[in-house]
Design a protein around this motif. Structure first.
Motif, PDB file in Angstrom:
ATOM      1  N   THR A 221       7.125  -1.576  -1.487  1.00 51.21           N
ATOM      2  CA  THR A 221       5.845  -1.186  -0.912  1.00 51.21           C
ATOM      3  C   THR A 221       5.107  -0.166  -1.775  1.00 51.21           C
ATOM      4  OG1 THR A 221       6.693  -1.616   1.312  1.00 51.21           O
ATOM      5  CG2 THR A 221       4.746  -0.212   1.149  1.00 51.21           C
ATOM      6  N   ASP A 224       3.400  -2.625  -4.345  1.00 45.69           N
ATOM      7  CA  ASP A 224       2.366  -3.599  -3.951  1.00 45.69           C
ATOM      8  C   ASP A 224       1.488  -3.151  -2.780  1.00 45.69           C
ATOM      9  OD1 ASP A 224       3.898  -3.984  -1.652  1.00 45.69           O
ATOM     10  OD2 ASP A 224       4.626  -5.971  -2.232  1.00 45.69           O
ATOM     11  N   GLN A 225       1.857  -2.044  -2.113  1.00 42.53           N
ATOM     12  CA  GLN A 225       1.066  -1.492  -1.015  1.00 42.53           C
ATOM     13  C   GLN A 225       0.925  -2.449   0.170  1.00 42.53           C
ATOM     14  OE1 GLN A 225      -0.326   1.907  -1.172  1.00 42.53           O
ATOM     15  NE2 GLN A 225       1.342   1.738  -2.655  1.00 42.53           N
ATOM     16  N   ALA A 226       1.749  -3.464   0.231  1.00 43.74           N
ATOM     17  CA  ALA A 226       1.650  -4.439   1.321  1.00 43.74           C
ATOM     18  C   ALA A 226       2.428  -3.948   2.540  1.00 43.74           C
ATOM     19  CB  ALA A 226       2.211  -5.782   0.865  1.00 43.74           C
TER      20      ALA A 226
END
Length: 405
Positions: A221, A224-226
């Motif tokens: 995370t 990719d900041q998802a």
């Protein structure tokens, strides 16, 4: 018997559970821990549910005891110059100062690192906070449910599916995990202080320790900041890494993500016919049909109670665990074999069981040294060791600077 920290003295000014739990472990390891409490005592005292027992221990504060066993207690009014001078005097002979005070309160009471280094230049100064000592929210108080579970993303990641409710942690789970982080930092800082001859500052927080417990997720995370995918039982990737109920309502959990476990899993549950189902020939096929597959496994496990399934799972070399109640764990033969619940001898009431720190050193008895102290139980003896005679202590008590039992 020689204990690892039997030449270490710790001065502790904290409350509730997180920082006190770290000091309790240091005491188990042999340190002389002096807990400095307000005149009215740590607010954690007698705030939790009493044990359902009769006799000598009825009403005894066992939960406070877990985080404060093995310590000595001195009650001091930090709001007075005299009280603050007493703390500085005790720190002269200390190796570690441990607290959970926010920076502004440390400075107010003369307990910030630079203030105490003027008293003892080789001191290890350890602080545990909710969110850290830097940044725009260093001022914010935090408990484990807010800083450890909520702010870190842990609660959100543990929801059962996308719409699942936010779960609730059991008392002090985040506190005790963060206490372990503080212990490890203190041990490293003691080593560094020994090598350099200089005082050290060690800090940790509920927030950053929780992030470390989620490091496997954050490894992705942070890149990719998802949002994390929250999966219900019916949405798990692998059927052999899921949890299921048995006939008696007790649950079991499996963790076998490898495809080679599928035949053994089916054989153990009497579901060999699934091996011939064209839809379930690989992990993707089983994932695509997970809702139906979970229903099938639930029905199979409903044939027997949990404890009857255990030998069958072992025979088929499944990696599994029972989902035990806390009361079952205290009677677990494996827990008994590793000494997970040692006894403490109370000087008035007798023996009782507690839980030990999660570490062992071969041929060293790392266990609670004695029960938790009463508020100010050791005020007089601790002050005597710092050079205060009885007349001086009597004046301090009369003037309200300290209290004793």
């Amino acid at each position: 018997m020689t204990l690892p920290l039997d030449d270490i003295r710790v001065i502790e000014i904290d409350s509730w559970m997180a920082a006190p739990s770290a000091a309790a472990i240091l005491s188990d390891l042999g340190a002389d821990v002096i807990k400095i409490e307000p005149l009215t005592g740590d607010p954690m005292r007698n705030t939790t549910r009493p044990a359902k027992v009769e006799g000598a221990f009825k009403g005894y504060d066992f939960q406070f005891d877990v985080d404060n066993r093995g310590k000595r207690s001195i009650a001091v009014d930090l709001g007075s110059d005299t009280g603050r001078d007493i703390v500085h005097r005790l720190c002269e002979s200390a190796d570690v100062f441990l607290c959970n005070l926010l920076q502004r309160r440390q400075e107010k009471f003369g307990l910030a690192p630079e203030q105490l280094f003027a008293t003892n230049s080789k001191l290890v100064h350890a602080t545990l906070t909710g969110y850290g000592t830097d940044g725009p929210e260093a001022w914010r108080p935090g408990y484990d449910v807010t800083a450890f579970f909520g702010r870190s993303g842990l609660y959100d990641s543990m929801r059962d599916g996308a719409e699942g409710q936010v779960p609730m942690a059991r008392p002090a789970q985040g506190d005790h995990t963060t206490g372990l982080a503080l212990v490890s930092g203190i041990l490293a800082a003691l080593r560094l202080a020994e090598r350099t001859g200089k005082g050290q500052v060690i800090e940790t927080s509920l927030f950053e320790t929780a992030a470390w417990t989620l490091a496997t997720d954050y490894g992705i995370t942070a890149v990719d900041q998802a949002p994390v995918r929250r999966r219900s039982r019916q949405q798990q990737i692998v059927a052999t890494a899921n949890r299921y109920p048995c006939a008696d309502g007790n649950w079991v959990v499996f963790n076998m993500p490898e495809a080679s476990a599928w035949p053994r899993f089916c054989a153990a549950l009497g579901l060999d016919h699934l091996l011939d189902d064209d839809r379930l020939q690989d992990i993707k096929g089983r994932f695509d049909n997970m809702a139906e597959l979970v229903e099938t496994v639930d029905a199979a496990l409903a044939a027997k109670p949990r404890d009857d399934w255990g030998p069958i799972f072992d025979e088929h070399r499944l990696i599994w665990g029972p989902v035990l109640g806390l009361h079952e764990v205290t009677a677990d033969p494996q827990a008994e074999a590793i000494g997970l619940f040692p006894t403490i001898e109370h000087d008035e009431h007798g023996e009782y069981r507690t839980v030990r720190a999660p570490m062992r050193i071969r041929d060293v008895d790392i266990s609670p040294q004695h029960s938790s102290p009463r508020v100010g139980e050791h005020t007089r003896s601790v002050l005597a060791s710092a050079g205060f005679d009885d007349a001086m202590v009597d004046r301090l008590v009369a003037d309200g600077h300290v209290a004793e039992q």
